[in-house]
Design an enzyme around this catalytic site. Structure first.
Site, PDB file in Angstrom:
ATOM      1  N   ARG A  23       0.837  -1.204   0.000  1.00 52.63           N
ATOM      2  CA  ARG A  23       0.000   0.000   0.000  1.00 52.63           C
ATOM      3  C   ARG A  23       0.872   1.254   0.000  1.00 52.63           C
ATOM      4  NH1 ARG A  23      -1.121   4.156  -0.480  1.00 52.63           N
ATOM      5  NH2 ARG A  23      -2.914   5.377   0.141  1.00 52.63           N
ATOM      6  N   ILE A  39      -0.908   7.595   8.191  1.00 51.76           N
ATOM      7  CA  ILE A  39      -1.942   6.594   8.464  1.00 51.76           C
ATOM      8  C   ILE A  39      -1.748   5.424   7.501  1.00 51.76           C
ATOM      9  CG2 ILE A  39      -4.406   6.140   8.754  1.00 51.76           C
ATOM     10  CD1 ILE A  39      -4.843   9.102   9.192  1.00 51.76           C
ATOM     11  N   PRO A  40      -0.718   4.603   7.763  1.00 47.62           N
ATOM     12  CA  PRO A  40      -0.542   3.411   6.930  1.00 47.62           C
ATOM     13  C   PRO A  40      -1.756   2.490   7.110  1.00 47.62           C
ATOM     14  CG  PRO A  40       1.354   3.768   8.370  1.00 47.62           C
ATOM     15  CD  PRO A  40       0.282   4.707   8.798  1.00 47.62           C
ATOM     16  N   HIS A  41      -2.246   1.962   6.027  1.00 47.99           N
ATOM     17  CA  HIS A  41      -3.415   1.095   6.095  1.00 47.99           C
ATOM     18  C   HIS A  41      -3.342   0.049   4.991  1.00 47.99           C
ATOM     19  CE1 HIS A  41      -4.281   4.525   3.485  1.00 47.99           C
ATOM     20  NE2 HIS A  41      -5.067   3.714   2.787  1.00 47.99           N
ATOM     21  N   ALA A  42      -3.938  -1.098   5.269  1.00 47.85           N
ATOM     22  CA  ALA A  42      -3.900  -2.177   4.282  1.00 47.85           C
ATOM     23  C   ALA A  42      -4.994  -3.192   4.574  1.00 47.85           C
ATOM     24  CB  ALA A  42      -2.539  -2.861   4.309  1.00 47.85           C
TER      25      ALA A  42
END
Length: 166
Positions: A51, A65-68
């Site tokens: 991501r 805001i790392p998101h996956a």
């Protein structure tokens, strides 16, 4: 109460984390979720890295805001990480990231994931919230902040009392 409060758990608040780069951050998150949540560390780290390679998840102002999406996950999981020192995240303002909110969501993602992501971006864009967050030194204080923060809280916010909430 923030929309994140039901997903942010005390055991997922990692303070003073020292990592060399994003890859090491994501590996550390993967190892944590494997130990605490029984998710495969490699799957979590790889999903976050994929991501991030698609585009930086840094908002600026020292926040990312790392998101996956993670296969095998059956509910949203949120982790707050305070990085020391800050980490280069290719932020639009070039600021180092010291606050990272990691969102792991079941695959496929749904509307709830998108709404939570938008809420998190709005919350972390709030200078008062970031200031109160930085004033918190213990995981229990941070959990209380997520549980008790409302836009109206600004008028009565005293970061020195966050740990005494509830």
């Amino acid at each position: 109460m923030t929309a994140l409060s039901r997903y942010v758990q005390t055991e997922d608040l990692l303070l003073g984390l020292e990592v060399a780069d994003k890859r090491q951050l994501f590996q550390t998150i993967g190892l944590h979720t494997e130990r605490i949540g029984n998710l495969p560390a490699d799957a979590v780290a790889s999903a976050l890295m994929r991501r991030e390679m698609a585009g930086s998840t840094a908002l600026g102002l020292g926040v990312a805001i790392p998101h996956a999406r993670v296969s095998g996950l059956n509910h949203i999981r949120a982790l707050y990480v305070r990085l020391v020192p800050g980490l280069d995240f290719d932020a639009p303002d070039a600021a180092l990231v010291s606050d990272a909110l990691v969102l792991l969501v079941p695959s496929p993602a749904n509307q709830e994931h998108l709404e939570l992501l938008a809420h998190a971006a709005s919350l972390f864009s709030d200078r008062a919230f970031r200031g109160a967050l930085q004033a918190c030194k213990k995981p229990i204080e941070i959990k209380a902040l997520f549980d008790g923060w409302t836009p109206e809280a600004l008028a009565r916010c005293d970061p020195s009392r966050i740990g005494n909430a509830r």
